[in-house]
Write an enzyme that holds these catalytic residues in place. Structure first.
Site, PDB file in Angstrom:
ATOM      1  N   ASP A   1     -26.070   5.997  16.043  1.00  0.00           N
ATOM      2  CA  ASP A   1     -27.737   5.617  15.743  1.00  0.00           C
ATOM      3  C   ASP A   1     -28.285   6.453  16.543  1.00  0.00           C
ATOM      4  OD1 ASP A   1     -27.464   3.603  16.521  1.00  0.00           O
ATOM      5  OD2 ASP A   1     -28.338   2.691  15.519  1.00  0.00           O
TER       6      ASP A   1
ATOM      7  N   TYR B   1     -23.357   8.869   9.987  1.00  0.00           N
ATOM      8  CA  TYR B   1     -24.015   6.731  10.460  1.00  0.00           C
ATOM      9  C   TYR B   1     -23.303   5.748   9.627  1.00  0.00           C
ATOM     10  CZ  TYR B   1     -25.683   2.916  11.565  1.00  0.00           C
ATOM     11  OH  TYR B   1     -26.201   1.033  11.535  1.00  0.00           O
TER      12      TYR B   1
ATOM     13  N   GLY C   1     -40.385   3.936   1.814  1.00  0.00           N
ATOM     14  CA  GLY C   1     -40.799   5.177   2.401  1.00  0.00           C
ATOM     15  C   GLY C   1     -39.239   5.642   2.051  1.00  0.00           C
ATOM     16  N   TYR C   2     -39.166   6.780   2.181  1.00  0.00           N
ATOM     17  CA  TYR C   2     -37.477   8.174   1.851  1.00  0.00           C
ATOM     18  C   TYR C   2     -37.168   7.429   0.444  1.00  0.00           C
ATOM     19  CZ  TYR C   2     -37.919   9.776   6.355  1.00  0.00           C
ATOM     20  OH  TYR C   2     -38.268  10.673   7.823  1.00  0.00           O
TER      21      TYR C   2
ATOM     22  N   GLU D   1     -27.568  -1.326   5.636  1.00  0.00           N
ATOM     23  CA  GLU D   1     -28.164   0.169   6.465  1.00  0.00           C
ATOM     24  C   GLU D   1     -28.801   1.917   5.553  1.00  0.00           C
ATOM     25  OE1 GLU D   1     -26.709   0.343   9.125  1.00  0.00           O
ATOM     26  OE2 GLU D   1     -25.544  -1.235   9.021  1.00  0.00           O
TER      27      GLU D   1
ATOM     28  N   CYS E   1     -31.479  -2.668  25.928  1.00  0.00           N
ATOM     29  CA  CYS E   1     -31.630  -1.100  26.568  1.00  0.00           C
ATOM     30  C   CYS E   1     -32.623   0.257  25.650  1.00  0.00           C
ATOM     31  CB  CYS E   1     -30.442  -0.166  26.095  1.00  0.00           C
ATOM     32  SG  CYS E   1     -30.302   1.175  27.340  1.00  0.00           S
TER      33      CYS E   1
END
Length: 358
Positions: free
Chosen positions: A145, A127, A88-89, A44, A199
Site C-alpha cells: 500500500d 494489495y 466514500g467510494y 481492508e 516513517c
DNA sequence: AAATCGGGGAT
DNA sequence: ATCCCAGATTT
C-alpha cells in the site's frame, strides 16, 4: 532466481527488528481482535484510501449489522449503502457484497486461499489480496500500500515514481525476498504500522525508528525526499444548482442517482449542472414551481477529480403539477434519515434544517 | 497509462 | 492550498 534486494542487506535482522517493534507497539485496532478472513476483508476494503481513525466506527457498526458473510450476502442494498454512508467510494461496499455472495455460493463460504483465485473477486486487487492472504491465512504474500511504498522506498532507496503501476510490482518483488517466513501477517502489518507511526510522509521520526540501521535513505540523509511521486492536476470546478422542493404537505422531493458513476445509487436533492437559467431548468424538469427563489445556501464540496460549487434554491411544487419520474420521490421530512445521502447533500439538508425549512 | 471514484485530516 | 490516506476498476 533473480535477487531484487542488495546482497549486503541484512534481511533476517531486519525482520527481527521490525517484528519486535511491531509486537511492542502495535495499536489495539478492532479488526486485530479477530483475524478471520471475513474480518480482515471488511477492514481492508474500508481502509482503502481511508484513515484508520475514520474507519473504526464504521467497522464496528458494520460487523454488528453483518457479523458474518451470510448476513452480508443476503442483506439489502439499501442496508449496505446506509452502513457505508459518509465513508466514500461507495462501489467498495457493492463490490464487497458481490464478492461475499460469490464466496458463499461458489466457494462454500470459504474465502479462497490462492492469490490467483482471491484476485478474481470484485474489489480485491493486489494489495487487498496480499493483506487477506498474509494476515488471515499466514501466507508469505506481499501487501503493498502507500505506507509500504514510502517505507521501502526509503529503506531500499528506490526512486521510482510510486504513482506508476509498475513501481508497485517492483516493491512486491522485493517483498517476496524480505517478508518474514514465520509471521508474514505481522511483518506486513508492521511495515504499514511503521509507515503510519514512525516513517511518516513529511517528518519521519528516524531517531526512534526500529529499523534505522537498515535504512539507506537515512544513511545519506535523503529520507524526506522519498518516495518520488509525480503530482496530479487540480480538480475541475462544476457549478451545481440544487432544489429544495416541497409539496403542499411539506414532503421533500428527492432523487436517486443513476446506478453507475459518481455517487451511484445514492440520494440527493434534485440538481442540475451548469444551468444558465436555473428556474427554467427546474420548471422544465418538475413542472410549475411556486415561490421559487435562490437561497443564501451554498456548499463547496471537493472530490478527488472535481469540485462541486452548489447553490441552493427552494420552492413549492404541487403534487398534481409535478412531473414525477421513477427516480424521484416525495418523502416526509421524518423519513429522510432512511435514505443514503452523500456528504454534500447532508450539508445542504443541515442548512435547510437550520433555516427552519424542514 | 490515465481517468474515475469520496471524504477527511495534517501540514 | 496541497498532499495523503492499509487502492480498485474502467477507459
Amino acid at each position: 532466481m533473480v535477487t531484487k534486494v542488495e546482497k549486503n542487506f541484512k534481511t533476517v535482522q531486519f525482520q527481527t527488528d521490525l517484528l519486535n517493534w511491531y509486537r511492542e507497539n502495535k495499536r489495539d485496532l478492532p479488526w486485530r481482535k479477530q483475524a478471520t478472513p471475513y474480518h480482515v476483508w471488511v477492514s481492508e476494503i474500508m481502509l482503502q484510501q481511508t484513515r484508520v481513525d475514520t474507519v473504526i466506527p464504521y467497522y464496528e457498526q458494520f460487523m454488528r449489522l453483518f457479523p458474518n458473510m451470510e448476513h452480508l450476502a443476503y442483506a439489502k442494498e439499501e442496508a449496505i449503502l446506509k452502513a457505508w454512508e459518509g465513508l466514500g467510494y461507495y462501489s467498495r461496499v457493492r463490490n464487497l457484497q458481490v464478492a461475499v455472495r460469490e464466496v458463499v455460493e461458489q466457494y462454500g463460504g470459504v474465502v479462497p486461499r490462492t492469490r490467483k483465485e482471491i484476485s478474481t473477486l470484485k474489489g480485491i486487487g493486489p494489495y487487498t489480496a496480499g493483506a487477506i492472504l498474509s494476515i488471515a491465512y499466514g501466507q508469505r504474500e506481499p501487501a503493498v500500500d502507500g505506507n509500504v511504498m514510502r517505507v521501502l522506498s526509503r529503506i531500499l532507496h528506490i526512486s521510482d515514481d510510486i504513482r506508476k503501476a509498475a513501481t508497485r510490482k517492483k516493491f512486491e518483488e522485493c517483498l517476496y525476498e524480505l517478508i518474514d517466513p514465520d509471521d508474514p501477517g505481522s511483518f506486513n502489518q508492521g511495515l504499514m504500522e511503521l509507515g503510519a507511526l514512525i516513517c511518516t510522509p513529511t517528518s519521519p521520526s528516524c531517531g526512534v525508528c526500529p529499523v534505522q540501521s537498515h535504512c539507506q535513505a537515512f544513511a545519506v540523509g535523503i529520507q524526506t525526499s522519498l518516495p518520488v511521486k509525480t503530482k496530479k492536476k487540480k480538480p475541475k470546478k462544476v457549478a451545481i444548482a440544487s432544489f429544495l422542493l416541497q409539496d403542499e404537505d411539506g414532503h421533500v422531493l428527492i432523487e436517486k442517482r443513476p446506478d453507475q458513476g459518481l455517487l451511484a445509487g445514492l440520494w440527493q436533492l434534485p440538481l442540475v449542472e451548469s444551468a444558465s437559467d436555473v428556474k427554467a431548468a427546474c420548471v422544465e424538469r418538475y413542472g410549475e414551481v411556486i415561490a421559487f427563489e435562490k437561497t443564501a445556501g451554498y456548499v463547496k464540496h471537493v472530490f478527488t477529480h472535481l469540485v462541486w460549487e452548489i447553490d441552493l434554491y427552494k420552492g413549492m411544487l404541487r403534487k398534481q403539477d409535478a412531473h414525477m419520474q421513477e427516480s424521484h420521490r416525495f418523502v416526509p421530512v421524518a423519513d429522510l434519515e432512511q435514505y443514503t445521502f452523500p456528504v454534500s447533500q447532508q450539508k445542504l439538508l443541515s442548512y435547510a434544517f437550520e433555516e427552519g425549512w424542514l
